[in-house]
Design an enzyme around this catalytic site. Structure first.
Site, PDB file in Angstrom:
ATOM      1  N   ASP A   1       0.768  -1.237   0.000  1.00 55.48           N
ATOM      2  CA  ASP A   1       0.000   0.000   0.000  1.00 55.48           C
ATOM      3  C   ASP A   1       0.803   1.293   0.000  1.00 55.48           C
TER       4      ASP A   1
ATOM      5  N   CYS B   1     -15.171 -10.507 -15.590  1.00 48.12           N
ATOM      6  CA  CYS B   1     -16.219  -9.507 -15.361  1.00 48.12           C
ATOM      7  C   CYS B   1     -17.302  -9.573 -16.434  1.00 48.12           C
TER       8      CYS B   1
ATOM      9  N   CYS C   1     -20.932  -7.626 -16.941  1.00 48.79           N
ATOM     10  CA  CYS C   1     -21.494  -7.171 -15.662  1.00 48.79           C
ATOM     11  C   CYS C   1     -21.040  -5.742 -15.358  1.00 48.79           C
TER      12      CYS C   1
ATOM     13  N   CYS D   1     -20.958  -3.091 -10.113  1.00 46.93           N
ATOM     14  CA  CYS D   1     -20.153  -2.202  -9.285  1.00 46.93           C
ATOM     15  C   CYS D   1     -20.278  -0.752  -9.764  1.00 46.93           C
TER      16      CYS D   1
ATOM     17  N   CYS E   1     -22.166   2.331  -7.395  1.00 44.54           N
ATOM     18  CA  CYS E   1     -21.399   3.373  -6.703  1.00 44.54           C
ATOM     19  C   CYS E   1     -22.255   4.632  -6.523  1.00 44.54           C
TER      20      CYS E   1
ATOM     21  N   CYS F   1     -14.635   9.183  -4.623  1.00 45.83           N
ATOM     22  CA  CYS F   1     -14.890   7.912  -3.941  1.00 45.83           C
ATOM     23  C   CYS F   1     -15.147   8.128  -2.447  1.00 45.83           C
TER      24      CYS F   1
ATOM     25  N   CYS G   1     -15.349   2.364   2.116  1.00 45.53           N
ATOM     26  CA  CYS G   1     -16.608   1.976   1.473  1.00 45.53           C
ATOM     27  C   CYS G   1     -16.413   0.666   0.717  1.00 45.53           C
TER      28      CYS G   1
ATOM     29  N   CYS H   1     -18.951  -1.148  -3.891  1.00 44.42           N
ATOM     30  CA  CYS H   1     -18.649  -1.701  -5.219  1.00 44.42           C
ATOM     31  C   CYS H   1     -18.179  -3.157  -5.139  1.00 44.42           C
TER      32      CYS H   1
ATOM     33  N   CYS I   1     -20.624  -7.310  -5.914  1.00 41.27           N
ATOM     34  CA  CYS I   1     -19.947  -8.111  -6.941  1.00 41.27           C
ATOM     35  C   CYS I   1     -20.297  -9.591  -6.825  1.00 41.27           C
TER      36      CYS I   1
HETATM   37  C1  B12 Z   1      -4.592   5.608  -4.217  1.00 41.30           C
HETATM   38  C2  B12 Z   1      -5.342   4.399  -3.662  1.00 41.30           C
HETATM   39  C3  B12 Z   1      -6.721   4.537  -3.388  1.00 41.30           C
HETATM   40  C4  B12 Z   1      -7.507   5.780  -3.754  1.00 41.30           C
HETATM   41  C5  B12 Z   1      -7.804   5.796  -5.268  1.00 41.30           C
HETATM   42  C6  B12 Z   1      -8.392   4.494  -5.784  1.00 41.30           C
HETATM   43  C7  B12 Z   1      -7.734   3.992  -7.099  1.00 41.30           C
HETATM   44  N1  B12 Z   1      -8.445   3.124  -7.788  1.00 41.30           N
HETATM   45  O1  B12 Z   1      -6.651   4.355  -7.408  1.00 41.30           O
HETATM   46  C8  B12 Z   1      -8.773   5.658  -2.861  1.00 41.30           C
HETATM   47  C9  B12 Z   1      -8.537   6.405  -1.544  1.00 41.30           C
HETATM   48  C10 B12 Z   1     -10.082   6.151  -3.482  1.00 41.30           C
HETATM   49  C11 B12 Z   1      -8.767   4.163  -2.572  1.00 41.30           C
HETATM   50  C12 B12 Z   1      -9.906   3.458  -2.192  1.00 41.30           C
HETATM   51  C13 B12 Z   1      -9.908   2.108  -1.909  1.00 41.30           C
HETATM   52  N2  B12 Z   1      -8.851   1.293  -1.787  1.00 41.30           N
HETATM   53 CO1  B12 Z   1      -7.086   1.843  -2.274  1.00 41.30          CO
HETATM   54  N3  B12 Z   1      -5.361   2.179  -2.826  1.00 41.30           N
HETATM   55  C14 B12 Z   1      -4.687   3.153  -3.411  1.00 41.30           C
HETATM   56  C15 B12 Z   1      -3.198   2.851  -3.695  1.00 41.30           C
HETATM   57  C16 B12 Z   1      -2.369   3.522  -2.620  1.00 41.30           C
HETATM   58  C17 B12 Z   1      -2.677   3.269  -5.086  1.00 41.30           C
HETATM   59  C18 B12 Z   1      -3.598   2.776  -6.255  1.00 41.30           C
HETATM   60  C19 B12 Z   1      -3.096   3.428  -7.534  1.00 41.30           C
HETATM   61  O2  B12 Z   1      -1.965   3.232  -7.932  1.00 41.30           O
HETATM   62  N4  B12 Z   1      -3.961   4.235  -8.128  1.00 41.30           N
HETATM   63  C20 B12 Z   1      -3.562   4.979  -9.317  1.00 41.30           C
HETATM   64  C21 B12 Z   1      -4.423   4.537 -10.500  1.00 41.30           C
HETATM   65  C22 B12 Z   1      -4.014   5.283 -11.758  1.00 41.30           C
HETATM   66  O3  B12 Z   1      -4.114   3.172 -10.673  1.00 41.30           O
HETATM   67  P1  B12 Z   1      -5.253   2.086 -10.822  1.00 41.30           P
HETATM   68  O4  B12 Z   1      -6.408   2.322  -9.976  1.00 41.30           O
HETATM   69  O5  B12 Z   1      -4.582   0.790 -10.689  1.00 41.30           O
HETATM   70  O6  B12 Z   1      -5.690   2.386 -12.296  1.00 41.30           O
HETATM   71  C23 B12 Z   1      -5.081   1.718 -13.297  1.00 41.30           C
HETATM   72  C24 B12 Z   1      -6.152   1.287 -14.242  1.00 41.30           C
HETATM   73  O7  B12 Z   1      -7.221   2.174 -14.187  1.00 41.30           O
HETATM   74  C25 B12 Z   1      -5.404   1.304 -15.514  1.00 41.30           C
HETATM   75  N5  B12 Z   1      -6.323   1.713 -16.524  1.00 41.30           N
HETATM   76  C26 B12 Z   1      -6.586   2.922 -16.904  1.00 41.30           C
HETATM   77  N6  B12 Z   1      -7.481   2.868 -17.907  1.00 41.30           N
HETATM   78  C27 B12 Z   1      -7.752   1.567 -18.103  1.00 41.30           C
HETATM   79  C28 B12 Z   1      -8.603   0.913 -18.984  1.00 41.30           C
HETATM   80  C29 B12 Z   1      -8.641  -0.480 -18.926  1.00 41.30           C
HETATM   81  C30 B12 Z   1      -9.591  -1.203 -19.855  1.00 41.30           C
HETATM   82  C31 B12 Z   1      -7.822  -1.202 -18.034  1.00 41.30           C
HETATM   83  C32 B12 Z   1      -7.852  -2.716 -18.001  1.00 41.30           C
HETATM   84  C33 B12 Z   1      -6.990  -0.549 -17.177  1.00 41.30           C
HETATM   85  C34 B12 Z   1      -6.981   0.831 -17.196  1.00 41.30           C
HETATM   86  O8  B12 Z   1      -4.387   2.222 -15.459  1.00 41.30           O
HETATM   87  C35 B12 Z   1      -4.238   2.680 -14.152  1.00 41.30           C
HETATM   88  C36 B12 Z   1      -2.774   2.593 -13.807  1.00 41.30           C
HETATM   89  O9  B12 Z   1      -2.320   1.293 -13.696  1.00 41.30           O
HETATM   90  C37 B12 Z   1      -3.193   1.265  -3.594  1.00 41.30           C
HETATM   91  C38 B12 Z   1      -1.881   0.663  -3.034  1.00 41.30           C
HETATM   92  C39 B12 Z   1      -0.771   0.637  -4.085  1.00 41.30           C
HETATM   93  N7  B12 Z   1       0.385   1.114  -3.668  1.00 41.30           N
HETATM   94  O10 B12 Z   1      -0.970   0.229  -5.206  1.00 41.30           O
HETATM   95  C40 B12 Z   1      -4.362   0.979  -2.649  1.00 41.30           C
HETATM   96  C41 B12 Z   1      -5.344  -0.302  -2.940  1.00 41.30           C
HETATM   97  C42 B12 Z   1      -5.563  -0.274  -4.438  1.00 41.30           C
HETATM   98  N8  B12 Z   1      -6.540   0.022  -2.233  1.00 41.30           N
HETATM   99  C43 B12 Z   1      -7.075  -1.016  -1.768  1.00 41.30           C
HETATM  100  C44 B12 Z   1      -8.362  -1.036  -1.143  1.00 41.30           C
HETATM  101  C45 B12 Z   1      -8.755  -2.299  -0.358  1.00 41.30           C
HETATM  102  C46 B12 Z   1      -9.212   0.075  -1.260  1.00 41.30           C
HETATM  103  C47 B12 Z   1     -10.701   0.126  -0.811  1.00 41.30           C
HETATM  104  C48 B12 Z   1     -11.500  -1.119  -1.122  1.00 41.30           C
HETATM  105  C49 B12 Z   1     -10.757   0.467   0.688  1.00 41.30           C
HETATM  106  C50 B12 Z   1     -12.192   0.688   1.205  1.00 41.30           C
HETATM  107  N9  B12 Z   1     -12.925  -0.375   1.449  1.00 41.30           N
HETATM  108  O11 B12 Z   1     -12.594   1.817   1.340  1.00 41.30           O
HETATM  109  C51 B12 Z   1     -11.211   1.357  -1.661  1.00 41.30           C
HETATM  110  C52 B12 Z   1     -11.758   0.874  -3.047  1.00 41.30           C
HETATM  111  C53 B12 Z   1     -12.079   1.984  -4.005  1.00 41.30           C
HETATM  112  C54 B12 Z   1     -11.902   1.531  -5.471  1.00 41.30           C
HETATM  113  N10 B12 Z   1     -12.953   0.933  -6.025  1.00 41.30           N
HETATM  114  O12 B12 Z   1     -10.823   1.691  -6.026  1.00 41.30           O
HETATM  115  C55 B12 Z   1      -6.256  -2.278  -2.006  1.00 41.30           C
HETATM  116  C56 B12 Z   1      -6.954  -3.099  -3.137  1.00 41.30           C
HETATM  117  C57 B12 Z   1      -6.833  -4.604  -2.958  1.00 41.30           C
HETATM  118  C58 B12 Z   1      -7.495  -5.303  -4.147  1.00 41.30           C
HETATM  119  N11 B12 Z   1      -8.329  -6.296  -3.867  1.00 41.30           N
HETATM  120  O13 B12 Z   1      -7.294  -4.908  -5.297  1.00 41.30           O
HETATM  121  C59 B12 Z   1      -4.829  -1.674  -2.381  1.00 41.30           C
HETATM  122  C60 B12 Z   1      -4.056  -2.494  -3.423  1.00 41.30           C
HETATM  123  C61 B12 Z   1      -4.021  -1.582  -1.083  1.00 41.30           C
HETATM  124  C62 B12 Z   1      -3.399  -2.953  -0.688  1.00 41.30           C
HETATM  125  N12 B12 Z   1      -2.111  -3.071  -0.799  1.00 41.30           N
HETATM  126  O14 B12 Z   1      -4.109  -3.887  -0.362  1.00 41.30           O
HETATM  127  N13 B12 Z   1      -7.555   3.635  -2.752  1.00 41.30           N
END
Ligand code: B12
Length: 297
Positions: free
Chosen positions: A123, A176, A179, A182, A186, A202, A229, A232, A236
């Site tokens: 994280d 997925c 479906c 999620c 939201c 979020c 929260c 989502c 699922c």
């Molecule tokens: C910042 C962060 C958040 C932020 C932003 C969420 C987000 N999606 O980024 C906030 C505070 C909102 C958040 C919320 C939550 N988080 Co959080 N969060 C993180 C953190 C620190 C970084 C994630 C990140 O790099 N985001 C940046 C974006 C750009 O990356 P991304 O979401 O992966 O997006 C990628 C895709 O969208 C992709 N993409 C873009 N366009 C497209 C199109 C397609 C078709 C595809 C396939 C991909 C794609 O490119 C992006 C870059 O790779 C990670 C830990 C870590 N160091 O990785 C934990 C993490 C993701 N969180 C986690 C959790 C548990 C949560 C919550 C469930 C907590 C809760 N119950 O409230 C919620 C869920 C919200 C949600 N649905 O995402 C866990 C997820 C575990 C898992 N099962 O995946 C992590 C991995 C922490 C951990 N080590 O366990 N989080």
């Protein structure tokens, strides 16, 4: 041998991928940051290069060992009207629990394989935890942008980044399909497209990360959520039969699940300290939780 030991330590999945520059993610991450989807989570702007390339974070890195650890509780909050905290925050803060387990796995590697250098992350470090889990074939990226297995998404992700060459796994397919439960569920429309979350919209962001006041235009949309929260994920189909955790340290304080709506709204700092002594809820502090409680009144 590493996967067997990871299983023995309680990780329900372990996969391996080659440590390399994630060129394919650079544009996504850049666009996400440029469009302000990280809100005020400024640490996400740091270490852009390292976040995309673990060989810049761990010298000599060759492999990433991704690990999944369930957090789904056997018992949920009992009072129907009670304000809801996310299931990931019931017990002790996972950063400590996962780090301890991954350090044990690292010691095993050094004892059984020899001098291997590396570090454990979950994280808070500049590592794309989800991407490495995807590349290691143990989970796919759900449309809520979190990683999923056919059994659950209620798990934490950790990884060991080490300077040992290992056989790598292959990414798995997405299940997925068409479906969109999620995305549709939201309450704040934070999932802007499949796999993309606007973090700044979020409920988890507002209740955990945001330090300032929650925007008034979000009033009435939190569905009684006061810390994190799970909406989502709760909707699922892959979470129908949860994978319960077996982690003693994730058990909540016995009073937590019994608390009524009134108990929560009358919570004192002493009760906060008693209930959340080692919990991730400390991240928002007592005043943050009070802010969240007042916001859902
Ligand atoms: C910042 C962060 C958040 C932020 C932003 C969420 C987000 N999606 O980024 C906030 C505070 C909102 C958040 C919320 C939550 N988080 Co959080 N969060 C993180 C953190 C620190 C970084 C994630 C990140 O790099 N985001 C940046 C974006 C750009 O990356 P991304 O979401 O992966 O997006 C990628 C895709 O969208 C992709 N993409 C873009 N366009 C497209 C199109 C397609 C078709 C595809 C396939 C991909 C794609 O490119 C992006 C870059 O790779 C990670 C830990 C870590 N160091 O990785 C934990 C993490 C993701 N969180 C986690 C959790 C548990 C949560 C919550 C469930 C907590 C809760 N119950 O409230 C919620 C869920 C919200 C949600 N649905 O995402 C866990 C997820 C575990 C898992 N099962 O995946 C992590 C991995 C922490 C951990 N080590 O366990 N989080």
């Amino acid at each position: 041998m590493i996967k067997a030991e990871a299983k023995r330590l309680g990780f329900f999945a372990c996969g391996i991928s080659k440590a390399r520059f994630l060129e394919e993610e650079a544009k996504h991450l850049e666009d996400w940051l440029k469009s302000g989807k990280h809100g005020s989570v400024s640490y996400m702007e740091n270490h852009f290069d390292k976040r995309l390339d673990p060989t810049l974070l761990v010298s000599g890195a060759k492999s990433v060992i991704s690990l999944l650890y369930s957090y789904y509780p056997h018992e949920l909050q009992k009072q129907k009207e009670a304000p809801v905290i996310s299931k990931y925050a019931y017990g002790e803060d996972y950063h400590f629990v996962l780090k301890d387990k991954m350090k044990t796995l690292m010691s095993f590697i050094n004892k059984e394989i020899g001098e291997v250098n590396g570090r454990a992350f979950t994280d808070s470090a500049p590592v794309l935890d989800k991407k490495w889990a995807e590349l290691s074939g143990i989970a796919w990226r759900g449309k809520h942008s979190n990683m999923l297995t056919k059994q659950t998404s209620f798990f934490f992700i950790g990884e060991l980044i080490i300077d040992l060459e290992l056989d790598c796994d292959k990414p798995m397919n997405s299940y997925c399909g068409t479906c969109t439960l999620c995305i549709d569920a939201c309450p704040t429309q934070a999932i802007t497209e499949a796999c993309v979350v606007d973090g700044s919209k979020c409920i988890s962001y507002f209740t955990v990360e945001l330090k300032e006041a929650i925007p008034e235009d979000m009033k009435g949309m939190f569905q009684n959520r006061i810390f994190g929260c799970d909406i989502c994920q709760d909707v699922c189909p892959h979470n129908r039969k949860p994978v319960f955790h077996n982690e003693e340290r994730f058990l909540p304080h016995p009073d937590l699940l019994e608390m009524s709506k009134e108990d929560w709204h009358e919570i004192t700092e002493d009760v906060f300290k008693k209930l959340f002594n080692k919990s991730a809820v400390k991240r928002t502090e007592f005043k943050g939780l009070k802010r969240n409680l007042d916001f859902i009144k």
